[in-house]
Design an enzyme around this catalytic site. Structure first.
Site, PDB file in Angstrom:
ATOM      1  N   THR A  77      29.456   9.035  45.481  1.00 24.77           N
ATOM      2  CA  THR A  77      28.203   8.917  44.735  1.00 24.77           C
ATOM      3  C   THR A  77      27.872  10.153  43.899  1.00 24.77           C
ATOM      4  O   THR A  77      26.923  10.131  43.117  1.00 24.77           O
ATOM      5  CB  THR A  77      27.024   8.655  45.695  1.00 24.77           C
ATOM      6  OG1 THR A  77      26.941   9.747  46.622  1.00 24.77           O
ATOM      7  CG2 THR A  77      27.196   7.343  46.434  1.00 24.77           C
ATOM      8  N   LYS A  78      28.627  11.236  44.064  1.00 18.33           N
ATOM      9  CA  LYS A  78      28.313  12.467  43.349  1.00 18.33           C
ATOM     10  C   LYS A  78      28.644  12.325  41.856  1.00 18.33           C
ATOM     11  O   LYS A  78      29.398  11.449  41.441  1.00 18.33           O
ATOM     12  CB  LYS A  78      29.084  13.643  43.951  1.00 18.33           C
ATOM     13  CG  LYS A  78      28.713  13.951  45.398  1.00 18.33           C
ATOM     14  CD  LYS A  78      27.271  14.383  45.527  1.00 18.33           C
ATOM     15  CE  LYS A  78      26.949  14.964  46.887  1.00 18.33           C
ATOM     16  NZ  LYS A  78      26.891  13.976  47.964  1.00 18.33           N
ATOM     17  N   ASN A  79      28.105  13.242  41.041  1.00 18.86           N
ATOM     18  CA  ASN A  79      28.377  13.209  39.595  1.00 18.86           C
ATOM     19  C   ASN A  79      29.873  13.266  39.316  1.00 18.86           C
ATOM     20  O   ASN A  79      30.363  12.641  38.376  1.00 18.86           O
ATOM     21  CB  ASN A  79      27.669  14.367  38.890  1.00 18.86           C
ATOM     22  CG  ASN A  79      26.163  14.220  38.876  1.00 18.86           C
ATOM     23  OD1 ASN A  79      25.567  13.698  39.821  1.00 18.86           O
ATOM     24  ND2 ASN A  79      25.524  14.676  37.808  1.00 18.86           N
TER      25      ASN A  79
END
Length: 369
Positions: free
Chosen positions: A186-188
């Site tokens: 889910t991180k950038n």
């Protein structure tokens, strides 16, 4: 009814599918699956991206924190100052080493550490400070580093949510003695599984971390061990995928910033408080966090209209059951406690359309009317 997720990883994959599949096949055909050329290349690329000298790939963002604190000498009896308003891993990594997390309240605008309160928490047992660049906005690092220098403390940037963010023109990852990134999906910059990395300018720390991630192995041979270490290595497959994604990270972060500006404009005449972005730093909006009255009602209203939301973070760390023995009471860190009651995330990802943002903002307006 069309559903709008908080984050759409399928949409991201559709845009890079061909390059990702080629990268994965190259790894499969290479026969090198652990600490191979893809990991080495990613380490160099992330370090360069972060204006740091060294990158050390590890199994996940939590391991990155634990290994770095261990390498810095944090252990039983030590204290580490950090934020109560973050994901549990930040404090957990301190506890995992037998040290004690010491929580400092947060700034009501940025939700980062309130640096004015740090000095009062420093004592002879304090070993380190972990400022968390929460939601993608850097903490007040000049003040943190000044205190650290005055008291000979190690500063570890928890940059799990902030890869690509900037503080006074300097990249996150180049501000403390070391920094950690998470590559959770889910991180950038997210992989298709777990992954993490540490960046630093310190050659001794780099050498120790490379040993710790492979069972404390000595440079002589894999069967000589100089430290009690860990088994925490970034997979070659994940590294190959992340190298494809890293090429897009700047444009993805800019898209997030553009979407955030549109949300800000559309929500300015509503009762919600939109995210504060300090002028001297570049916020990369890992999450678009609003403060809302009747948060639960608004979340239910949006859910009923096909819009996913989430609450960050509903229980501040100092009030978690596992930390009851630290002796904190409700009311001890009032800003963090208020934020936990009021904050929630609206959908934000690079592929989100302007039409969808306008629709979500309108739903918020309808709720408060």
């Amino acid at each position: 009814m069309k559903q709008t997720p908080l984050l759409d990883l399928k949409a991201q994959y559709a845009g890079i599918k061909e390059d990702v599949e080629k990268a994965v096949l190259n790894v499969l055909e290479s026969g090198r699956y652990i600490l191979g050329p893809e990991v080495k290349a990613l380490e160099e690329e992330v370090a360069t991206f972060s204006d740091a000298r060294y990158g050390i790939g590890v199994g996940n963002g939590t391991d990155a924190l634990v290994l770095t604190l261990d390498a810095a000498g944090v252990g039983p009896g030590d204290e580490v100052i950090t934020s109560p308003f973050t994901f549990f891993a930040t404090a957990e990594s301190v506890s995992r080493l037998g040290a004690k997390p010491v929580f400092v309240d947060i700034d009501p605008k940025t939700f980062n550490l309130d640096v004015s309160q740090i000095k009062d928490k420093i004592n002879e047992r304090t070993k380190a400070i972990i400022p968390v660049h929460i939601f993608g906005q850097p903490a007040d690092m000049d003040e943190v580093m000044a205190l650290a220098q005055e008291h000979s403390l190690f500063v570890l940037e928890d940059a799990a949510q902030a890869i690509g963010a900037e503080y006074k023109g300097r990249k996150v990852g180049s501000l403390g003695h070391a920094a950690t990134f998470s590559f959770f999906p889910t991180k950038n910059l997210g992989g298709y599984g777990d992954g993490g990395m540490i960046v630093t300018d310190d050659p001794e720390l780099d050498s120790k971390l490379r040993s710790l991630r492979v069972h404390g192995r000595s440079p002589k041979s894999k069967y000589y061990n100089s430290l009690i270490g860990y088994n925490s290595r970034l997979d070659e497959m994940q590294a190959a995928i992340l190298r494809v994604k890293l090429k897009h990270l700047q444009s993805w972060n800019e898209a997030r910033r553009k979407h955030a500006r549109l949300y800000d404009e559309l929500l300015k005449d509503t009762p919600v408080v939109t995210p504060f972005a300090a002028e001297d730093r570049k916020h990369i909006y890992h999450l678009y966090i609003i403060q809302a009255e009747n948060k639960e009602g608004l979340m239910e209203h949006l859910k009923n209209n096909g819009v996913a939301t989430n609450a960050y973070y509903p229980v501040p760390l100092h009030l978690q059951e596992v930390y009851r023995d630290l002796g904190y009471q409700e009311g001890d860190l009032p800003v963090a406690e208020a934020a936990s009651k009021r904050t929630m995330a609206l959908p934000l990802y690079p592929e989100l359309s302007e039409e969808m943002i306008r629709h979500i903002a309108n739903l918020v307006k309808v709720f408060y009317q």
